[in-house]
Design an enzyme around this catalytic site. Structure first.
Site, PDB file in Angstrom:
ATOM      1  CB  CYS A 169       0.855   1.389   4.241  1.00 35.33           C
ATOM      2  SG  CYS A 169      -0.878   0.895   4.247  1.00 35.33           S
ATOM      3  CB  CYS A 214      -0.921  -0.045   1.220  1.00 37.30           C
ATOM      4  SG  CYS A 214      -1.546   1.548   1.758  1.00 37.30           S
ATOM      5  CB  CYS A 246      10.824  11.852  -4.875  1.00 34.95           C
ATOM      6  SG  CYS A 246      11.155  10.094  -5.044  1.00 34.95           S
ATOM      7  CB  CYS A 281      12.812  10.247  -2.034  1.00 36.61           C
ATOM      8  SG  CYS A 281      13.375  10.418  -3.744  1.00 36.61           S
TER       9      CYS A 281
END
Length: 361
Positions: A58, A55, A174, A177
């Site tokens: 998550c 997910c 990002c 990242c």
């Protein structure tokens, strides 16, 4: 019969203690179907994240939730936990979980959940837990072991010929990242005791010229700059902690695990290992000749291996002077010290000695 029953009770209690210790090893407690009612609804309030590993939301929450767990780590009246719904579908179904992540609060002594509906930041979650649990915990500013690069220090850090340097080129916006951030921090923490290994990152959005110079076109891009190649080489391994640890150990000659502890291979020198086997098999009159060859071999070693060589020599001489039981007795003594709470530097020192002594045992 009574004695047998008492023994069984002690065995069961021992197993429960081990389960509790293992579950509480991290700042965020990993909860399973078997352990749920042992740790939730007991003598403390619990915030539980029901998640799925695949997910995206998550993954985005993970660093914030880890920060929350770290902040509440010392608060004995609160548990911060998580349940993998891919592994424990029936448990998640029992508590009405239909989307991920679902975050629920369980008051002390209760298995009736209250759903958290607020923002998914560590600060907002902490405010909710404090309100529900009657605590007053602030989000801890966790010091980072990742060296932050800028145009001012890039050359000094990365191009240092005495260091092996891993660089993450990232962008603040990002998502990948952000997902990598908690793992990357663990990598830096695992190798913080290695003076020659530096784990760094660079905001490639802010310092675009540097990123372009090294051909960075996507985020995150990871490049490794070893002592002998300051042009850099692409890191193409996996993004799990174990992947990074294995890569650094292989490239840098280190022997760390994901928690930063030295492995059983640390300090072992192959050429000396071969001589130790001869030493152990040799008679008392022949051992001196093997030690002389060890001394010659140690003279050829460089860097950290020289230090390891001296430990080998000292162990060999002590075995000759104190008898065949010396190595085993010393290993047991060092292990007793390692089982206590000691500094990381001392743990490294004793682990190296223990590893080398084990070749004589």
């Amino acid at each position: 019969m009574e004695k047998y029953q008492r023994q069984q009770i002690w065995i069961v209690l021992g197993i429960l203690v081990l389960l509790a210790v293992s579950a509480l090893a991290d700042d965020v407690v990993v909860i399973t179907e078997d352990s749920f009612e042992k740790v939730v609804g007991q003598d403390r309030g619990a915030l539980v994240e029901f998640y799925a590993p695949w997910c995206g939301h998550c993954q985005k929450l993970a660093p914030e939730y880890e920060k929350l767990g770290t902040s509440f780590k010392k608060e004995k009246s609160i548990l911060i936990g998580k349940v993998d719904c891919d592994e424990h579908k029936s448990l998640c179904s029992k508590y009405g979980v239909s989307g991920y992540p679902t975050i629920q609060w369980f008051a002390k002594g209760s298995l009736e959940p209250k759903k958290y509906e607020g923002p998914r930041t560590a600060e907002s979650l902490a405010e909710f837990v404090n309100s529900e649990g009657g605590t007053n915990v602030k989000i801890a500013a966790v010091p980072s072991n990742v060296v932050v690069l800028t145009t001012d220090n890039f050359d000094e850090v990365v191009l240092d010929e005495t260091k092996d340097v891993l660089v993450e080129f990232y962008a603040p916006w990002c998502g990948h990242c952000k997902n990598l951030a908690p793992t990357y921090e663990k990598v830096a923490t695992a190798f913080k005791s290695e003076e020659d290994v530096v784990i760094t990152n660079l905001d490639a959005d802010k310092y675009r010229d540097l990123a372009e110079k090294f051909g960075v076109s996507g985020f995150p891009t990871l490049k490794f700059f070893p002592k002998g190649n300051k042009a850099g080489e692409e890191y193409e391994g996996g993004r799990d902690l174990e992947d990074f640890v294995n890569f650094i150990n292989e490239k840098c000659g280190t022997s760390r695990d994901g928690k930063g502890q030295l492995t059983s291979k640390a300090g072992i020198v192959e050429s000396l290992d071969t001589l130790v086997k001869e030493f152990v098999a040799a008679g008392d009159d022949e051992k001196k000749a093997v030690v002389s060859r060890m001394e010659e071999e140690v003279e050829k070693l460089k860097g950290f291996s020289t230090r390891y060589g001296k430990i080998y020599l000292k162990a060999a001489k002590n075995c000759m002077a104190k008898g065949s039981d010396y190595a085993n007795n010393e290993i047991e003594r060092l292990q007793r010290i390692l089982d206590k709470s000691i500094s990381a530097a001392k743990a490294d020192e004793f682990t190296l000695k223990k590893n080398i002594l084990s070749t004589f045992a």
